[in-house]
Design an enzyme around this catalytic site. Structure first.
Site, PDB file in Angstrom:
ATOM      1  N   GLY A 338       0.836  -1.205   0.000  1.00  9.83           N
ATOM      2  CA  GLY A 338       0.000   0.000   0.000  1.00  9.83           C
ATOM      3  C   GLY A 338       0.863   1.244   0.000  1.00  9.83           C
ATOM      4  O   GLY A 338       1.827   1.333   0.760  1.00  9.83           O
ATOM      5  N   GLY A 342      -4.135   5.005   2.272  1.00  7.13           N
ATOM      6  CA  GLY A 342      -4.621   5.144   3.649  1.00  7.13           C
ATOM      7  C   GLY A 342      -5.597   6.308   3.791  1.00  7.13           C
ATOM      8  O   GLY A 342      -5.512   7.298   3.054  1.00  7.13           O
ATOM      9  N   SER A 343      -6.525   6.182   4.742  1.00  7.55           N
ATOM     10  CA  SER A 343      -7.573   7.197   4.872  1.00  7.55           C
ATOM     11  C   SER A 343      -7.035   8.546   5.341  1.00  7.55           C
ATOM     12  O   SER A 343      -7.657   9.573   5.101  1.00  7.55           O
ATOM     13  CB  SER A 343      -8.663   6.700   5.825  1.00  7.55           C
ATOM     14  N   CYS A 345      -4.055   9.771   4.497  1.00  7.54           N
ATOM     15  CA  CYS A 345      -2.811   9.862   3.723  1.00  7.54           C
ATOM     16  C   CYS A 345      -2.918  10.857   2.580  1.00  7.54           C
ATOM     17  O   CYS A 345      -3.929  10.890   1.880  1.00  7.54           O
ATOM     18  CB  CYS A 345      -2.568   8.459   3.177  1.00  7.54           C
ATOM     19  N   GLY A 380      -6.827   1.857   3.177  1.00  7.37           N
ATOM     20  CA  GLY A 380      -7.950   2.039   2.256  1.00  7.37           C
ATOM     21  C   GLY A 380      -9.125   1.126   2.532  1.00  7.37           C
ATOM     22  O   GLY A 380     -10.065   1.068   1.740  1.00  7.37           O
ATOM     23  N   ARG A 456       9.579   6.931   8.943  1.00 10.71           N
ATOM     24  CA  ARG A 456       8.755   6.223   7.958  1.00 10.71           C
ATOM     25  C   ARG A 456       8.766   6.943   6.611  1.00 10.71           C
ATOM     26  O   ARG A 456       8.662   6.337   5.561  1.00 10.71           O
ATOM     27  CB  ARG A 456       7.323   6.133   8.490  1.00 10.71           C
TER      28      ARG A 456
HETATM   29  P1  IMP Z   1      -6.427   3.288   6.729  1.00 10.89           P
HETATM   30  O1  IMP Z   1      -6.791   1.941   7.275  1.00 10.89           O
HETATM   31  O2  IMP Z   1      -7.057   3.546   5.409  1.00 10.89           O
HETATM   32  O3  IMP Z   1      -6.680   4.371   7.709  1.00 10.89           O
HETATM   33  O4  IMP Z   1      -4.859   3.222   6.441  1.00 10.89           O
HETATM   34  C1  IMP Z   1      -3.900   2.863   7.385  1.00 10.89           C
HETATM   35  C2  IMP Z   1      -2.537   2.832   6.730  1.00 10.89           C
HETATM   36  O5  IMP Z   1      -2.185   4.120   6.221  1.00 10.89           O
HETATM   37  C3  IMP Z   1      -1.372   2.502   7.656  1.00 10.89           C
HETATM   38  O6  IMP Z   1      -1.271   1.145   7.957  1.00 10.89           O
HETATM   39  C4  IMP Z   1      -0.178   3.033   6.860  1.00 10.89           C
HETATM   40  O7  IMP Z   1       0.262   2.149   5.879  1.00 10.89           O
HETATM   41  C5  IMP Z   1      -0.765   4.221   6.144  1.00 10.89           C
HETATM   42  N1  IMP Z   1      -0.396   5.488   6.785  1.00 10.89           N
HETATM   43  C6  IMP Z   1      -0.311   5.796   8.094  1.00 10.89           C
HETATM   44  N2  IMP Z   1       0.007   7.084   8.283  1.00 10.89           N
HETATM   45  C7  IMP Z   1       0.130   7.622   7.059  1.00 10.89           C
HETATM   46  C8  IMP Z   1       0.458   8.924   6.588  1.00 10.89           C
HETATM   47  O8  IMP Z   1       0.660   9.879   7.350  1.00 10.89           O
HETATM   48  N3  IMP Z   1       0.545   9.074   5.241  1.00 10.89           N
HETATM   49  C9  IMP Z   1       0.334   8.035   4.379  1.00 10.89           C
HETATM   50  N4  IMP Z   1      -0.020   6.817   4.777  1.00 10.89           N
HETATM   51  C10 IMP Z   1      -0.119   6.605   6.105  1.00 10.89           C
END
Ligand code: IMP
Length: 542
Positions: A338, A342-343, A345, A380, A456
């Site tokens: 990925g 991410g939500s 991101c 995502g 990161r």
């Molecule tokens: P979500 O489940 O869609 O909220 O995505 C979570 C994932 O977003 C995490 O496991 C990371 O891989 C990614 N992520 C976390 N923090 C950031 C950021 O600041 N920018 C981009 N990706 C992120």
């Protein structure tokens, strides 16, 4: 010539009993498209989860028989495919413990000192369902007034009294609310009022037997002691209802302990951090980088495989075959897929780099599968459907941040938003907030130089931090002890619709072209969501 049936079909209607025969003989291609056609980006552009659907198959079994067992690394399997993200608003020890009890895995974040992170790993490894392994103990010299103050602070009132005032010291009494409630001589020591008539159990007692003893003794607390009478744990009557059985709990074969996973970076000082995590009992380490195909990560994977052969290492993040190949060749036991989905991101917007998640998942997993390397679809995931799509495209597990950040087990407290809704904080690890966090490892004044967020995103040492994430909030969701079983039941029902009895069968059937797909136009996406209602409530489970 026979008339058309209900005006439909050819005038000469075929015998309905021959439908299956005709399907077999005259339709060599199954309905819908195969996965390769679906994901072929030259035809469709980069695919996201919302761009397609899985076509239904044949239901010949009940949903609760669908087996969700799946590998997370080459060596370790889980009973459910759910992982929580290593983010400081998602996974600390509480999330890690409860998601592991429910069959998944929580990856403890590293936006904290190595000692704090190791302590969280230790808590996961030491956790025994129903046993309080770190009860607050008090010394015999403590006064009644001080105990009353402690009670206010802790919110509960039963404390074991031990010789040294700490765990693993000789138990000499227990003080409860009843003992101090009407005792107004606040300068008296607890020894004047504590109960010395104790019912205890020996270390090693099963939870079932301990619960029985709590019931029959009619006491509020059951202290667990070793052969020398030293206190090692406590079982509380008020927890009886919580001491449930967790048959899916993630444990290694022949181990009673929960599996623990934690994230680290790829800087030289992360090797020192890793040693502390390994000493605390770590089973799986995730190398946390937004772009995993780097000399730092390849070197780190080789170092870990050489130094800790018993530790599994998951590399990432990757979104292309070429990135994956480098990490697989270095020895990664799993991959995390990925970039930019991410939500929280904004990577794709700011860096112009990344890949739509469905395309990334299929392209990486179909390559990694040749080497037996399981992959995590990370980011995502907004609903059960996205989970199933990630798994159908070859991921063994899915990792969630935003979807779990609103649960009771994530770090932090719920609060009421300006709009009057109950919410919890959620922030990207590449947000300015997270990158500037002073709690960060080696933080001090110049925390920009070394914290999990900057590491990161390769921003350590930068004079100016460029954000790749945002900081915000998500709706409160209640406990994951309800939410994760909902996700699990949802995935089981979905696989039932697809006609697959297990994740393994679904992966095989997708690759063999037996599970079929359909692309969704923009209007198909509208049609597939609630539409035309004046208002509605979207309650997902009860
Ligand atoms: P979500 O489940 O869609 O909220 O995505 C979570 C994932 O977003 C995490 O496991 C990371 O891989 C990614 N992520 C976390 N923090 C950031 C950021 O600041 N920018 C981009 N990706 C992120």
């Amino acid at each position: 010539m026979s008339p058309a049936i209900n005006g439909v079909g050819p005038a000469e209607a075929l015998d309905y009993k021959s439908a299956l025969e005709i399907l077999q003989n005259e339709y060599p291609e199954r309905d819908g498209i195969d996965v390769q056609t679906l994901v072929d980006s030259k035809l469709n552009g980069g695919l996201t989860y919302n761009d397609f659907l899985i076509l239904p198959g044949y239901i010949g079994f009940p949903a609760n028989e669908v087996n969700l067992e799946t590998p997370v690394t080459k060596r370790i399997s889980l009973k459910t495919p759910f992982l929580s993200s290593p983010m400081d608003t998602v996974t600390e020890h509480e999330m890690a413990i409860y998601i592991a009890l429910l069959g998944g895995l929580g990856v403890i974040h590293h936006n904290c000192s190595p000692d704090e992170q190791a302590e969280m790993v230790r808590k996961v490894k030491r956790f025994e369902n129903g046993f309080i392994l770190d009860p607050v103990c008090i010394p015999p010299t403590m006064t009644v007034g001080e105990v009353k103050a402690l009670r206010q602070k802790c919110g509960y009132g039963g404390f074991p009294v031990t010789e040294s005032g700490s765990l693993n010291s000789k138990l000499i009494g227990i003080i409860t609310n009843r003992d101090i409630q009407f005792h107004n001589k606040h300068d008296d020591t607890v020894t004047t009022v504590m109960s010395k008539d104790l019912v205890t159990a020996r270390r090693g007692i099963s939870l079932e037997d301990a619960n029985d003893l709590v019931r029959s003794s009619k006491k509020g607390k059951l202290p667990i002691v070793d052969e020398n009478g030293n206190l090692t744990a406590l079982v509380s009557r008020s927890d009886l209802m919580k001491n449930l059985n967790y048959p899916l709990a993630s444990k290694l074969p022949d181990s009673k302990q929960l599996i623990s996973a934690a994230a680290i970076g790829t800087r030289p000082e992360d090797k020192i951090r890793l040693q502390k995590l390994v000493d605390a009992g770590l089973d799986i380490v995730i190398l946390d980088s937004s772009q995993g195909n780097s000399m730092y990560q390849i070197e780190m994977i080789k170092f870990i495989k050489e130094t800790y052969p018993g530790l599994d290492v998951i590399g990432g993040n990757v979104v292309t075959r070429e990135q994956a190949a480098g990490l697989i060749a270095a020895g990664a036991d799993g991959l995390r897929i990925g970039m930019g989905s991410g939500s929280a991101c904004i990577t794709q917007e700011v860096m112009a780099v990344g890949r739509p998640q469905a395309a990334a998942v299929f392209n990486v997993t179909s390559f990694a599968a040749r080497f037996g390397v399981p992959c995590i679809a990370d980011g995502g995931i907004q609903n059960v459907g996205h989970i199933v799509k990630g798994l159908a495209l070859g991921a063994s597990t899915v990792m969630m941040g935003g979807l779990l950040a609103g649960t009771t087990e994530s770090p932090g407290e719920s609060f009421v938003s300006r709009e009057g809704q109950l919410v919890k904080a959620y922030r990207g690890m590449g947000s300015i907030d997270a990158m500037e966090d002073k709690k960060a490892a080696g933080g001090g004044k110049d925390s920009k130089a070394s914290n999990a967020g900057t590491a990161r995103y390769f921003s350590e040492g930068d004079r100016l931090l460029v954000a790749q994430g945002v900081s915000g909030s998500v709706l409160d969701r209640g406990s994951i002890t309800k939410f994760v079983p909902y996700l699990m039941a949802g995935v089981q029902h979905s696989l039932q619709d697809i006609g697959c009895t297990s994740l393994t069968e679904m992966r095989g059937n997708v690759l063999e072209g037996k599970v079929r797909f359909e692309l969704r136009t923009a209007s198909a996406q509208l049609e597939g969501n609630v539409h035309g209602l004046h208002s509605y409530d979207k309650k997902l489970y009860s």
